[in-house]
Design a protein around this motif. Sequence first.
Motif, PDB file in Angstrom:
ATOM      1  N   CYS A  77       0.863  -1.176   0.000  1.00 41.08           N
ATOM      2  CA  CYS A  77       0.000   0.000   0.000  1.00 41.08           C
ATOM      3  C   CYS A  77       0.904   1.231   0.000  1.00 41.08           C
ATOM      4  N   HIS A  85       1.998   7.596   0.455  1.00 42.88           N
ATOM      5  CA  HIS A  85       2.482   8.626   1.381  1.00 42.88           C
ATOM      6  C   HIS A  85       3.845   9.151   0.927  1.00 42.88           C
ATOM      7  N   SER A  87      -1.087  13.529   6.131  1.00 37.97           N
ATOM      8  CA  SER A  87      -2.208  12.771   5.581  1.00 37.97           C
ATOM      9  C   SER A  87      -2.426  11.485   6.346  1.00 37.97           C
ATOM     10  N   ARG A 121      -4.685   7.651   5.660  1.00 36.69           N
ATOM     11  CA  ARG A 121      -5.430   6.824   4.718  1.00 36.69           C
ATOM     12  C   ARG A 121      -5.943   5.585   5.443  1.00 36.69           C
ATOM     13  N   TRP A 133      -7.484   1.771   4.665  1.00 37.27           N
ATOM     14  CA  TRP A 133      -7.459   0.773   3.596  1.00 37.27           C
ATOM     15  C   TRP A 133      -8.342  -0.409   3.966  1.00 37.27           C
ATOM     16  N   PRO A 184      -7.111   2.970  -1.184  1.00 39.03           N
ATOM     17  CA  PRO A 184      -7.658   3.477   0.091  1.00 39.03           C
ATOM     18  C   PRO A 184      -9.135   3.816  -0.023  1.00 39.03           C
ATOM     19  N   ILE A 197      -9.245   9.141   2.465  1.00 37.66           N
ATOM     20  CA  ILE A 197      -8.013   9.925   2.504  1.00 37.66           C
ATOM     21  C   ILE A 197      -8.320  11.241   3.193  1.00 37.66           C
TER      22      ILE A 197
END
Length: 818
Positions: free
Chosen positions: A542, A545, A568, A570, A572, A579, A582
């Motif tokens: 994943c 970022h 940020s 996220r 998942w 994602p 967000i």
Amino acid sequence: MEGSSRGTLSDTECLVVTERLAVSCSALVSHVQLACCSSHFAYPWQGTELRIHSNTDPGVKPLQLVGHHGNISAVVFGDGQDPLILCSASDDYIIIWDVKQCYSRAREGLIAPGTVIGTLLGKVVYLSLSPENKRAAACTANKIYILNTKKMEVLGVLEGHLGALTAAEFYSWDGDFLVSVSEDRTFRLWDVAKEQVLHQSSVLSAFPLLSVYLCKKTKQLVTGSADGQVWCFTLPNDHKCRLVSKLDLQKVVQRNRSYGEEGTECSGPVSKDGVDMVETTKPVLRIGAFTPSPDDVREEDRASYRAGNCVWIGSSDALYLINLATSELCSTLNLKGAQTVTVSAIGSWAIFHGDENRVLCVVASLFDPTVALLEVGVPGSSVSLRSFWASSGEQSLSVLPSARPMPESPLNAELPGKDACKPRRRTDSRGGVKDQALVFHSQIKSSGYGMAPRMVMFSPKTNAQKKSPGPQKTSQRKCLFAEYPVDTAPPSILHTHLSTGGRPTAIHSLQYSGDGKQILCGLGDGSALVYKSSLTGTPAICSGHAGAVTVGWSHSRKWFLTAAEDHSLRIWPLGTGEPALIMGRDRFPKPVRSAQFFYLDKFLLLASGPTLHLYLYHLDVARDDIRRYHKRNLVKLAAKLEMSSGTDITCASAVNEFFSYVVLVGGCDRSVEVFDLNVGRPSAHIPGPHTRAVHHVAQNKGSSFCAQGFDFYNLFLTSAVTDGMKLWDLRILRCVRKFEGHQNRCHPCTSAFSPCGRYIATGSEDNSAYLYDIRSSSYLKKLPRHTDTVLNVAFSPCTPELLTGTLDGKLQLFRPAD
């Protein structure tokens, strides 16, 4: 000239002192070893004469003993009271005295005799007697003479130190072994019978070691130097000493002084009449045992004191009670500037703490030929560690809630329009219902639903015999949900070694899922990996970022989150590389330092800047290829909680495995705050738990595979660079133990509790991980053979396994020895 006075030091808060006797001698005795026991104390009086006073009966005339021709330089009482013996030493003789017999001869008007056990050995700076008073050790220059206490016989000579000896003590539980400290800044363990060195330490300080103490209960060695440094080492059976803790006496006193009664930090240097006072070093002149009565110790402190973790330290200006397990100052008796005590600057101490609630101290003045006997009272409240915290409620804090949330609590917040968040029924373009079963009338022939099938596709076998079921294999699922073995050994055997990628990338965070089947790994390159617990197969990746990633599992194990320095967060869904939610810079003006699911997945708890953000959320799990980019996720801010000092948050921790109101937060100003989300504000504040800012907080969250006592969930760990790791009790907000065996000088190494609550693991910069028993400050196992600094550790919730992650991106899985 003799005199006595009574009084209480006004500048001490806990300890109360009474000067029972003050005596003027003909010569300075500032660097002479004095002696004190429960019934008597002794000191050189006229240089060559020895005086013995009774502690129990002040009306008894002091006993004067003659026999030395040179000035007496060391005095010590023997172990036990029947008979009570005294050993004294000068340049010419070392003499053993039977105190009871000497009193009897003095009453008859005769000269009390002594037994000479050594002659012309040089100036003896320290004397020690073995258990049962069979041997005597005399320190002269860089040699230790072992003497027979019954007759004049040298049993052995111990040589090897490069500097002059300052002290030597027999093991209080085994007279065949001895510890010596020297001006060469090292200590040595000796086998007295074989005259061999069993262990020699490295150079500990830039100043000479002055004192040594051996604790029988904990099997530990404590030594102190002339610059106020104190070290505590283990004394195992193999004589390979390990460093347990180290503290600077002057820094401990300053840290204790820098906070007021209400936990507010005092600013500016210590001054008197507008003039800044210069702090001098605090030499560790003497270390004595602390043995209070159990009735005089608070219940939460009894385990620590019963284990022998507290010692008395006599310095040139005060008497300090130090808890070695926490490196904290318990109480202080400041003699400097006291009006009711004759001696203010001390050159020599003799400390005795008996079974009663009092401490007897014999002190010699540093500049005057004066000796004083002090009785220090230890009230029940004084043996409690000072804890600088203030609670807004009357009840003590606890991770486990005792009542339902208050009506106005932020935890009662709900998303608006819950029904709008539910997935709608899918319809076709003409508005017809597609997910409803079709029903046709049986008389409509054209539909074909009322007619029999026209051909037989297959005919079932009716005469087939069923096979008898064979032995069934135990599935991996049953093994995973077995009860966690609480009595197993700690995981210390390397089982699996794995690299997370081609390029070395730091493993920034590690976390097992609640069922122990999967592992979430956050990397420093902005990506996260999802592994099977066996570390086999290809991990799910994943990415997205732009900074080091912090990861966290949901309680349902259907979701996981990633947060990074790029402002940020996220969320998942498990099994997908896209994602579902967000959250970016529009919500977080500063980097997200901590993020997790909270309150059994009801909230998202995030720390950014000086603020804790509590979000309600809803994630749309419906799959529609036509409207796949039309997300119906909802996020609502339920509460924002600010640090009381306004400083930025460095780390945060909360329990998501069960309902809990408590959130622990570390700040850049070295403080730790406890937020109670039931009331929506900070409930407690610890202003300075470490000398540096806390970079990691770990709670004992337990596991669904193992049961612990309710009190164990109130334990949490804090870690700070250069200041080790501390164990705290949330109910009293006090440090109950400190762990210092590992190295943590620049990297933010994390720590973790085992599911059974017995062990603590932490990373280290010496390419190792360390395992501690929660009941001991010394490390239990050292796990070497890592390729770089171990940044993160994680215990499996269902099996006794430990996973470590290094700075160069390597994962290692450890299991217990078979």
